[in-house]
Design an enzyme around this catalytic site. Sequence first.
Site, PDB file in Angstrom:
ATOM      1  N   ASN A 124       0.881  -1.312  -0.034  1.00 28.24           N
ATOM      2  CA  ASN A 124       0.083  -0.127  -0.004  1.00 28.24           C
ATOM      3  C   ASN A 124       1.037   1.227  -0.201  1.00 28.24           C
ATOM      4  O   ASN A 124       0.559   2.206  -0.544  1.00 28.24           O
ATOM      5  CB  ASN A 124      -0.888  -0.096   1.248  1.00 28.24           C
ATOM      6  CG  ASN A 124      -2.284  -0.449   0.932  1.00 28.24           C
ATOM      7  OD1 ASN A 124      -2.899  -0.440  -0.032  1.00 28.24           O
ATOM      8  ND2 ASN A 124      -2.860  -1.431   1.763  1.00 28.24           N
ATOM      9  N   ASN A 170      -5.648   5.944   8.894  1.00 25.57           N
ATOM     10  CA  ASN A 170      -5.337   4.617   8.991  1.00 25.57           C
ATOM     11  C   ASN A 170      -6.373   3.872   7.944  1.00 25.57           C
ATOM     12  O   ASN A 170      -7.534   4.475   7.653  1.00 25.57           O
ATOM     13  CB  ASN A 170      -5.446   3.948  10.182  1.00 25.57           C
ATOM     14  CG  ASN A 170      -5.208   2.668  10.283  1.00 25.57           C
ATOM     15  OD1 ASN A 170      -4.183   2.108   9.774  1.00 25.57           O
ATOM     16  ND2 ASN A 170      -5.687   1.654  11.011  1.00 25.57           N
ATOM     17  N   HIS A 221      -8.205   0.107   7.297  1.00 23.79           N
ATOM     18  CA  HIS A 221      -8.524  -1.223   8.310  1.00 23.79           C
ATOM     19  C   HIS A 221      -8.979  -2.093   7.309  1.00 23.79           C
ATOM     20  O   HIS A 221      -9.920  -1.701   6.397  1.00 23.79           O
ATOM     21  CB  HIS A 221      -9.266  -0.941   9.402  1.00 23.79           C
ATOM     22  CG  HIS A 221      -9.468  -2.059  10.106  1.00 23.79           C
ATOM     23  ND1 HIS A 221      -8.729  -2.579  11.082  1.00 23.79           N
ATOM     24  CD2 HIS A 221     -10.634  -3.056  10.289  1.00 23.79           C
ATOM     25  CE1 HIS A 221      -9.219  -3.706  11.696  1.00 23.79           C
ATOM     26  NE2 HIS A 221     -10.362  -4.033  11.200  1.00 23.79           N
TER      27      HIS A 221
END
Length: 189
Positions: free
Chosen positions: A14, A102, A104
């Site tokens: 990522n 973030n 998830h």
Amino acid sequence: MKRIIIFASGSGSNAQRITEFFQDRKDAQVVQILSNKSTAKVLERANNLKISAFSFNRSAFYETDQVLNLIKATQPDLIVLAGFLWLFPKNIIAAYPGKIINIHPALLPAYGGKGMYGANVHQAVVAAGEKESGITIHEVTAEYDKGAVIFQAKTQLEPEETAASLAAKIHELEYEHFPRVIAEILENQ
């Protein structure tokens, strides 16, 4: 030019996708990648992408201001956690309110919290017989996966779905949406 710092603990696929997304843009760029593992493949990826990269230990992150000072020296507009497994310390969150996000690998609030990352999440989703899963991009707080949801994308589970096949679907969602959502956040700052 907006500046992005990425934190990652593992392979960094990522982080690489985000860095490549911003490489030819004039509005933002990844300026640094930080990892809590000196052997993480993300550091090798950063080197190949010619991005400044450092690793740090638990003491530098939680007991001193070393990591905070490193971040401050880079002057980021956004801090992105991309597969970073440690709980973020309050001193960094306080210094960058609303500027730490973030991703998830599930649809929060389901399948979040301590220990719920990567394969653990996918195994739990499949074992529960869920019909769908997805990704959640959220603000980072002092608790695992509790920050405000910014974006979610879903995928359907097939009857014969495995944790590995679900992981592949989730990665595709991450690669498709995470860089774009980061760009939108920076545009709205």
